[in-house]
Design a protein around this motif. Structure first.
Motif, PDB file in Angstrom:
ATOM      1  N   ILE A 138      -6.890 -19.676 -67.812  1.00  0.00           N
ATOM      2  CA  ILE A 138      -6.501 -18.513 -68.616  1.00  0.00           C
ATOM      3  C   ILE A 138      -5.396 -18.951 -69.570  1.00  0.00           C
ATOM      4  O   ILE A 138      -4.396 -19.537 -69.137  1.00  0.00           O
ATOM      5  CB  ILE A 138      -6.010 -17.346 -67.731  1.00  0.00           C
ATOM      6  CG1 ILE A 138      -7.130 -16.884 -66.791  1.00  0.00           C
ATOM      7  CG2 ILE A 138      -5.538 -16.178 -68.591  1.00  0.00           C
ATOM      8  CD1 ILE A 138      -6.698 -15.812 -65.824  1.00  0.00           C
ATOM      9  N   PRO A 139      -5.553 -18.728 -70.867  1.00  0.00           N
ATOM     10  CA  PRO A 139      -4.486 -19.133 -71.806  1.00  0.00           C
ATOM     11  C   PRO A 139      -3.211 -18.348 -71.545  1.00  0.00           C
ATOM     12  O   PRO A 139      -3.241 -17.154 -71.246  1.00  0.00           O
ATOM     13  CB  PRO A 139      -5.085 -18.815 -73.179  1.00  0.00           C
ATOM     14  CG  PRO A 139      -6.140 -17.785 -72.921  1.00  0.00           C
ATOM     15  CD  PRO A 139      -6.691 -18.084 -71.563  1.00  0.00           C
ATOM     16  N   VAL A 140      -2.113 -19.058 -71.647  1.00  0.00           N
ATOM     17  CA  VAL A 140      -0.824 -18.411 -71.408  1.00  0.00           C
ATOM     18  C   VAL A 140      -0.506 -17.463 -72.557  1.00  0.00           C
ATOM     19  O   VAL A 140      -1.101 -17.531 -73.643  1.00  0.00           O
ATOM     20  CB  VAL A 140       0.288 -19.466 -71.243  1.00  0.00           C
ATOM     21  CG1 VAL A 140       0.009 -20.349 -70.037  1.00  0.00           C
ATOM     22  CG2 VAL A 140       0.421 -20.313 -72.498  1.00  0.00           C
ATOM     23  N   ALA A 141       0.422 -16.562 -72.312  1.00  0.00           N
ATOM     24  CA  ALA A 141       0.796 -15.577 -73.326  1.00  0.00           C
ATOM     25  C   ALA A 141       1.414 -16.260 -74.541  1.00  0.00           C
ATOM     26  O   ALA A 141       2.008 -17.345 -74.432  1.00  0.00           O
ATOM     27  CB  ALA A 141       1.765 -14.564 -72.731  1.00  0.00           C
ATOM     28  N   PRO A 142       1.274 -15.681 -75.714  1.00  0.00           N
ATOM     29  CA  PRO A 142       1.826 -16.319 -76.920  1.00  0.00           C
ATOM     30  C   PRO A 142       3.326 -16.596 -76.842  1.00  0.00           C
ATOM     31  O   PRO A 142       3.798 -17.577 -77.435  1.00  0.00           O
ATOM     32  CB  PRO A 142       1.498 -15.304 -78.026  1.00  0.00           C
ATOM     33  CG  PRO A 142       0.293 -14.587 -77.532  1.00  0.00           C
ATOM     34  CD  PRO A 142       0.475 -14.492 -76.047  1.00  0.00           C
ATOM     35  N   ARG A 143       4.075 -15.759 -76.138  1.00  0.00           N
ATOM     36  CA  ARG A 143       5.521 -16.004 -76.097  1.00  0.00           C
ATOM     37  C   ARG A 143       5.874 -17.271 -75.326  1.00  0.00           C
ATOM     38  O   ARG A 143       7.009 -17.761 -75.435  1.00  0.00           O
ATOM     39  CB  ARG A 143       6.230 -14.797 -75.482  1.00  0.00           C
ATOM     40  CG  ARG A 143       5.866 -14.494 -74.053  1.00  0.00           C
ATOM     41  CD  ARG A 143       6.747 -13.373 -73.500  1.00  0.00           C
ATOM     42  NE  ARG A 143       6.347 -12.955 -72.167  1.00  0.00           N
ATOM     43  CZ  ARG A 143       5.522 -11.971 -71.912  1.00  0.00           C
ATOM     44  NH1 ARG A 143       5.022 -11.276 -72.914  1.00  0.00           N
ATOM     45  NH2 ARG A 143       5.193 -11.652 -70.678  1.00  0.00           N
ATOM     46  N   PHE A 144       4.920 -17.797 -74.546  1.00  0.00           N
ATOM     47  CA  PHE A 144       5.144 -19.049 -73.823  1.00  0.00           C
ATOM     48  C   PHE A 144       4.472 -20.241 -74.490  1.00  0.00           C
ATOM     49  O   PHE A 144       4.680 -21.377 -74.053  1.00  0.00           O
ATOM     50  CB  PHE A 144       4.621 -18.924 -72.387  1.00  0.00           C
ATOM     51  CG  PHE A 144       5.263 -17.807 -71.608  1.00  0.00           C
ATOM     52  CD1 PHE A 144       6.626 -17.798 -71.362  1.00  0.00           C
ATOM     53  CD2 PHE A 144       4.502 -16.751 -71.136  1.00  0.00           C
ATOM     54  CE1 PHE A 144       7.227 -16.769 -70.660  1.00  0.00           C
ATOM     55  CE2 PHE A 144       5.087 -15.719 -70.420  1.00  0.00           C
ATOM     56  CZ  PHE A 144       6.449 -15.719 -70.178  1.00  0.00           C
ATOM     57  N   ASP A 145       3.654 -20.028 -75.505  1.00  0.00           N
ATOM     58  CA  ASP A 145       2.937 -21.114 -76.173  1.00  0.00           C
ATOM     59  C   ASP A 145       2.831 -20.775 -77.650  1.00  0.00           C
ATOM     60  O   ASP A 145       2.172 -19.796 -78.034  1.00  0.00           O
ATOM     61  CB  ASP A 145       1.544 -21.303 -75.558  1.00  0.00           C
ATOM     62  CG  ASP A 145       0.815 -22.490 -76.149  1.00  0.00           C
ATOM     63  OD1 ASP A 145       1.458 -23.297 -76.846  1.00  0.00           O
ATOM     64  OD2 ASP A 145      -0.405 -22.605 -75.918  1.00  0.00           O
ATOM     65  N   VAL A 146       3.452 -21.574 -78.497  1.00  0.00           N
ATOM     66  CA  VAL A 146       3.463 -21.297 -79.926  1.00  0.00           C
ATOM     67  C   VAL A 146       2.098 -21.526 -80.552  1.00  0.00           C
ATOM     68  O   VAL A 146       1.813 -21.012 -81.649  1.00  0.00           O
ATOM     69  CB  VAL A 146       4.540 -22.168 -80.613  1.00  0.00           C
ATOM     70  CG1 VAL A 146       4.111 -23.624 -80.653  1.00  0.00           C
ATOM     71  CG2 VAL A 146       4.866 -21.656 -82.006  1.00  0.00           C
ATOM     72  N   ASN A 147       1.215 -22.268 -79.887  1.00  0.00           N
ATOM     73  CA  ASN A 147      -0.120 -22.522 -80.431  1.00  0.00           C
ATOM     74  C   ASN A 147      -1.110 -21.400 -80.129  1.00  0.00           C
ATOM     75  O   ASN A 147      -2.217 -21.403 -80.679  1.00  0.00           O
ATOM     76  CB  ASN A 147      -0.674 -23.829 -79.864  1.00  0.00           C
ATOM     77  CG  ASN A 147       0.140 -25.034 -80.303  1.00  0.00           C
ATOM     78  OD1 ASN A 147       0.600 -25.089 -81.439  1.00  0.00           O
ATOM     79  ND2 ASN A 147       0.324 -25.993 -79.409  1.00  0.00           N
ATOM     80  N   ALA A 148      -0.761 -20.485 -79.281  1.00  0.00           N
ATOM     81  CA  ALA A 148      -1.667 -19.393 -78.928  1.00  0.00           C
ATOM     82  C   ALA A 148      -1.762 -18.397 -80.079  1.00  0.00           C
ATOM     83  O   ALA A 148      -0.751 -18.084 -80.733  1.00  0.00           O
ATOM     84  CB  ALA A 148      -1.177 -18.680 -77.662  1.00  0.00           C
ATOM     85  N   PRO A 149      -2.949 -17.894 -80.366  1.00  0.00           N
ATOM     86  CA  PRO A 149      -3.079 -16.891 -81.444  1.00  0.00           C
ATOM     87  C   PRO A 149      -2.509 -15.547 -81.017  1.00  0.00           C
ATOM     88  O   PRO A 149      -2.496 -15.198 -79.831  1.00  0.00           O
ATOM     89  CB  PRO A 149      -4.594 -16.810 -81.661  1.00  0.00           C
ATOM     90  CG  PRO A 149      -5.180 -17.205 -80.348  1.00  0.00           C
ATOM     91  CD  PRO A 149      -4.256 -18.224 -79.754  1.00  0.00           C
ATOM     92  N   ASP A 150      -2.046 -14.800 -81.991  1.00  0.00           N
ATOM     93  CA  ASP A 150      -1.490 -13.470 -81.726  1.00  0.00           C
ATOM     94  C   ASP A 150      -1.932 -12.534 -82.835  1.00  0.00           C
ATOM     95  O   ASP A 150      -2.434 -12.956 -83.870  1.00  0.00           O
ATOM     96  CB  ASP A 150       0.036 -13.530 -81.656  1.00  0.00           C
ATOM     97  CG  ASP A 150       0.665 -13.766 -83.023  1.00  0.00           C
ATOM     98  OD1 ASP A 150       1.191 -12.819 -83.613  1.00  0.00           O
ATOM     99  OD2 ASP A 150       0.612 -14.927 -83.498  1.00  0.00           O
TER     100      ASP A 150
END
Length: 308
Positions: A138-150
């Motif tokens: 499961i992808p981590v939340a955006p606040r924990f990973d700058v590469n995650a889309p939001d």
């Protein structure tokens, strides 16, 4: 002596006559009193409170009888169960078309994430690691990973773009609510058409990727940041500053989209160990470059008429 006795007798008769007159003024001729004694009719505080307590029961109000009816209680319970079932059905159908639980993930951001993400969107050349972190698949939340889309930055970017467009139109004495509405609706329509075109391309190329529609919406919405920078620069320093800043932001969003989407679209080929020079993989590469190249075109198309 006789005179004194006669005088005293006269006084006694006069006093008795006056007493009879007083008694006759108090008692009415019909034997009733002038003022009725109402002291017994006025209830005390305790009596009034008892009457107030027993008022609804003694009066036989319809609400009391309705609540005490077993059939009425059964009807109320049945109506409550129907209301709860209807609410569950609405929530289930709403979650099918609008995944509320998934949308919460895309808005799980903080100030640090927003600052870093904006820096990458404007200057992506120094960023090295572009992979999204996972925790138990499961992808981590955006606040924990700058590469995650939001969706926070695209949403705020779209709203800010409309406001800046209204400011630009106002400085040129061309502002009107109708024109601002056309500007907002056209930007939204172009965004939807872009996402639909990418989905159709992914289907035609038969790419198995974990990209969702919301991911594509997020990546397509990042271009509003560069558009805002270009419009503000044009308003402050003129048309040459608009072209220079927009050119920089177009190059930045092109690099950002290439480095982000190639991990999504080419990850299957890399996992299977296939050569990138294959026909199918070349189509994926062309698709990645087409999506990235479309961002500068939309950025210029939606902003050039706002700077004069």
């Amino acid at each position: 002596m006789d005179y004194t006795a006669a005088q005293s007798g006269f006084r006694q008769r006069k006093l008795q006559h006056n007493m009879r007159l007083r008694n006759s003024s108090v008692d009415r001729p019909d034997g009733s009193q002038l003022f009725d004694d109402t002291s017994a009719a006025v209830p005390g505080p305790e009596g009034a409170y008892r009457n107030q307590q027993a008022g609804p029961q003694a009066a036989g109000l319809p609400g009391h009888s309705f609540l005490s009816d077993p059939m009425s209680n059964l009807a109320v319970a049945y109506g409550s169960s129907l209301a709860s079932q209807g609410r569950e059905m609405v929530d289930k159908n709403l979650d099918r078309f609008i995944p509320i639980s998934k949308l919460k993930y895309y808005f799980a951001v903080d100030t640090v994430y927003v600052g870093k993400k904006l820096g990458i969107l404007v200057f992506p050349y120094m960023h090295k690691n572009w992979e999204v972190n996972y925790q138990q698949d499961i992808p981590v939340a955006p606040r924990f990973d700058v590469n995650a889309p939001d969706l926070y930055i695209p949403t705020m970017g779209f709203i800010t773009y409309i406001l800046v467009a209204g400011l630009a139109l106002g400085t040129q004495n061309r502002f009107s609510p109708e024109l601002l509405g056309v500007q907002a609706s056209s930007a939204l329509v172009w965004l939807i058409m872009e996402v639909l075109a990418v989905l159709l391309s992914l289907y035609l190329v038969t790419v198995n990727t974990d990209l969702t529609t919301i991911d594509l919406l997020a990546f397509s919405g990042y271009k509003y940041v560069g558009m805002i920078v270009g419009i503000v620069a044009g308003l402050l320093f003129g048309r040459p500053a608009y072209y220079l800043s927009l050119l920089w932001c177009c190059a930045a969003i092109f690099v950002f989209m290439i480095r982000t989407l190639r991990l999504k679209l080419l990850s299957e080929a890399a996992a299977e160990g296939k050569l990138v020079r294959g026909t199918r993989n070349q189509l994926r590469m062309y698709l990645t470059m087409s999506i990235a190249a479309a961002q500068p075109i939309f950025m210029y198309w939606l902003t050039y008429h706002l700077i004069r």
